[in-house]
Write a protein that holds these residues in place. Structure first.
Motif, PDB file in Angstrom:
ATOM      1  N   UNK A   1      71.212   0.706  26.652  1.00 11.33           N
ATOM      2  CA  UNK A   1      70.872  -0.089  27.704  1.00 11.33           C
ATOM      3  C   UNK A   1      70.127  -1.337  27.105  1.00 11.33           C
ATOM      4  N   UNK A   2      70.253  -2.590  27.529  1.00  9.73           N
ATOM      5  CA  UNK A   2      69.573  -3.746  26.844  1.00  9.73           C
ATOM      6  C   UNK A   2      68.091  -3.904  27.570  1.00  9.73           C
ATOM      7  N   UNK A   3      67.226  -3.777  26.270  1.00  4.60           N
ATOM      8  CA  UNK A   3      65.718  -3.932  26.862  1.00  4.60           C
ATOM      9  C   UNK A   3      65.461  -5.120  27.731  1.00  4.60           C
ATOM     10  N   UNK A   4      66.237  -6.114  27.641  1.00  2.00           N
ATOM     11  CA  UNK A   4      65.767  -7.397  28.263  1.00  2.00           C
ATOM     12  C   UNK A   4      66.166  -7.131  29.898  1.00  2.00           C
ATOM     13  N   UNK A   5      67.013  -6.269  30.086  1.00  4.34           N
ATOM     14  CA  UNK A   5      67.440  -6.227  31.727  1.00  4.34           C
ATOM     15  C   UNK A   5      66.401  -5.703  32.495  1.00  4.34           C
ATOM     16  N   UNK A   6      65.936  -6.487  33.442  1.00 12.49           N
ATOM     17  CA  UNK A   6      64.903  -6.095  34.587  1.00 12.49           C
ATOM     18  C   UNK A   6      65.644  -5.149  35.515  1.00 12.49           C
ATOM     19  N   UNK A   7      66.816  -5.600  36.051  1.00 14.15           N
ATOM     20  CA  UNK A   7      67.642  -4.806  37.024  1.00 14.15           C
ATOM     21  C   UNK A   7      68.549  -4.165  36.215  1.00 14.15           C
ATOM     22  N   UNK A   8      68.661  -2.624  36.090  1.00 17.79           N
ATOM     23  CA  UNK A   8      69.709  -2.004  35.259  1.00 17.79           C
ATOM     24  C   UNK A   8      71.001  -1.605  36.037  1.00 17.79           C
ATOM     25  N   UNK A   9      71.029  -1.581  37.117  1.00 13.70           N
ATOM     26  CA  UNK A   9      72.155  -1.114  37.982  1.00 13.70           C
ATOM     27  C   UNK A   9      72.393   0.302  37.938  1.00 13.70           C
ATOM     28  N   UNK A  10      71.247   1.191  37.721  1.00 15.60           N
ATOM     29  CA  UNK A  10      71.391   2.423  37.753  1.00 15.60           C
ATOM     30  C   UNK A  10      71.226   3.007  39.346  1.00 15.60           C
ATOM     31  N   UNK A  11      70.717   2.394  40.051  1.00 13.52           N
ATOM     32  CA  UNK A  11      70.292   2.864  41.270  1.00 13.52           C
ATOM     33  C   UNK A  11      69.224   3.617  41.490  1.00 13.52           C
ATOM     34  N   UNK A  12      68.444   3.996  40.330  1.00 25.52           N
ATOM     35  CA  UNK A  12      67.249   4.819  40.399  1.00 25.52           C
ATOM     36  C   UNK A  12      66.011   3.904  40.379  1.00 25.52           C
TER      37      UNK A  12
END
Length: 339
Positions: A1-12
């Motif tokens: 997982x890229x650390x810069x991502x704020x929204x990760x798309x995991x749904x959690x």
């Protein structure tokens, strides 16, 4: 997982929005005072994301989608999402609001008669005039101009106006089917999204006497508007959806992040079915999913059609296989064949 991502798309749900760095200098807004946080997501979001415990199974964006969604968050720019009906354009806004804890999604559905003011605010001048006339005929009532509190009762901020209120965290605004608008709305919308503020002339006229006026927002609460202007603090996460039925003006396009959603594949459709019908539903309804995907070039189908077909065939589970297949086939006719 890229650390810069704020929204990760995991749904959690997580608190990644707190790691969002400050905006670029040209997208820095200073609205005040801050309004109260919004209410949590409502049934409009749960209907789209699914009622099962693991909402992560509903929407799984690919790497390119993740990067563009996060680019819109970092740059404080609207996200223009295009794609076929049922490709998940509107769901994206609800998924971001759910995962980042940004509260109820503000939805502004666009039709051919929609104008910018519909999204900003409404002023019921007729109701105010009628109340004034009643008040002046009543005994012991002041016939002078009503107080600021009085005029505030007749002003309600729209979805866009509420999204632009000064908030500590961005609101999520869904501008649904912008391509249905008349030719002027995209250009009119551009200024409000570029400046992050708008004026309410009815309140500007009395600003020298009443700096703060309490009005209703799109959430049903009450907020103070100072000086007759609304200016954002955290620029909202704006999702503009389009079915690709028209071209937009270049000034709007260059100020948006453009995300094109492809047709949902079998994996994404299976995840959607699990989110709405349970963990085993995709396996049990695999033939219907494959039937949905079996289309000729150019044919369009919406994911809603698949969900409708699965729900109805479940109700007809005691019928013979031919009946269930016929029901599914009728409900999943290509959209462009129905015209």
């Amino acid at each position: 997982m890229n650390e810069w991502l704020i929204y990760r798309g995991t749904g959690r749900p997580h608190e990644g929005i707190d790691r969002l760095p400050g905006p670029p200098p040209w997208r820095n807004f200073d609205g005040h005072p801050l309004v109260s946080p919004p209410a949590p997501i409502d049934t409009a979001s749960t209907r789209r994301l699914g009622l099962q415990q693991d909402l992560a199974e509903q929407y799984r964006p690919g790497p390119t989608e993740l990067e563009l969604i996060n680019a819109a968050l970092y740059l404080r720019r609207p996200l223009l999402v295009t794609g076929e009906p049922g490709s998940g354009k509107s769901t994206l806004a609800h998924a971001v609001a759910h995962e980042l804890g940004l509260g109820r999604v503000l939805r502004w559905p666009i039709v051919s008669r929609t104008v910018l003011r519909d999204g900003l605010y409404q002023y019921d001048a007729l109701a105010r005039l009628q109340d004034l006339q009643l008040a002046r005929t009543a005994p012991q009532q002041d016939a002078d101009e009503p107080t600021a509190d009085g005029i505030g009762r007749y002003i309600r901020l729209g979805p866009l106006g509420t999204a632009l209120l000064p908030a500590a965290k961005p609101r999520v605004l869904l501008v649904d089917e912008l391509d249905k608008s008349d030719i002027d709305l995209p250009n009119d919308l551009l200024n409000a999204l570029e400046e992050g503020e708008f004026a309410i002339p009815e309140l500007e006229r009395i600003a020298d006497r009443h700096q703060g006026v309490e009005v209703q927002d799109d959430d049903g609460g009450r907020v103070d508007v100072h000086g007759g202007r609304v200016r954002c603090r955290a620029f909202p996460f704006v999702v503009l959806t389009s079915n690709g039925e028209r071209d937009f003006p270049a000034p709007l396009l260059r100020r948006c992040i453009h995300l094109r959603l492809g047709t949902p594949d079998e994996e994404r459709l299976a995840a959607m079915v699990r989110a709405h019908f349970g963990p085993e539903a995709a396996e049990h309804n695999a033939p219907i999913i494959r039937q949905f995907l079996d289309r000729r070039p150019g044919e369009q189908r919406s994911a809603d059609q698949l969900l409708n077909a699965i729900y109805l065939t479940q109700q007809a589970k005691d019928e013979d296989l031919g009946t269930r297949e016929r029901l599914a086939d009728e409900l999943m006719q290509p959209l462009n064949r129905m015209r």
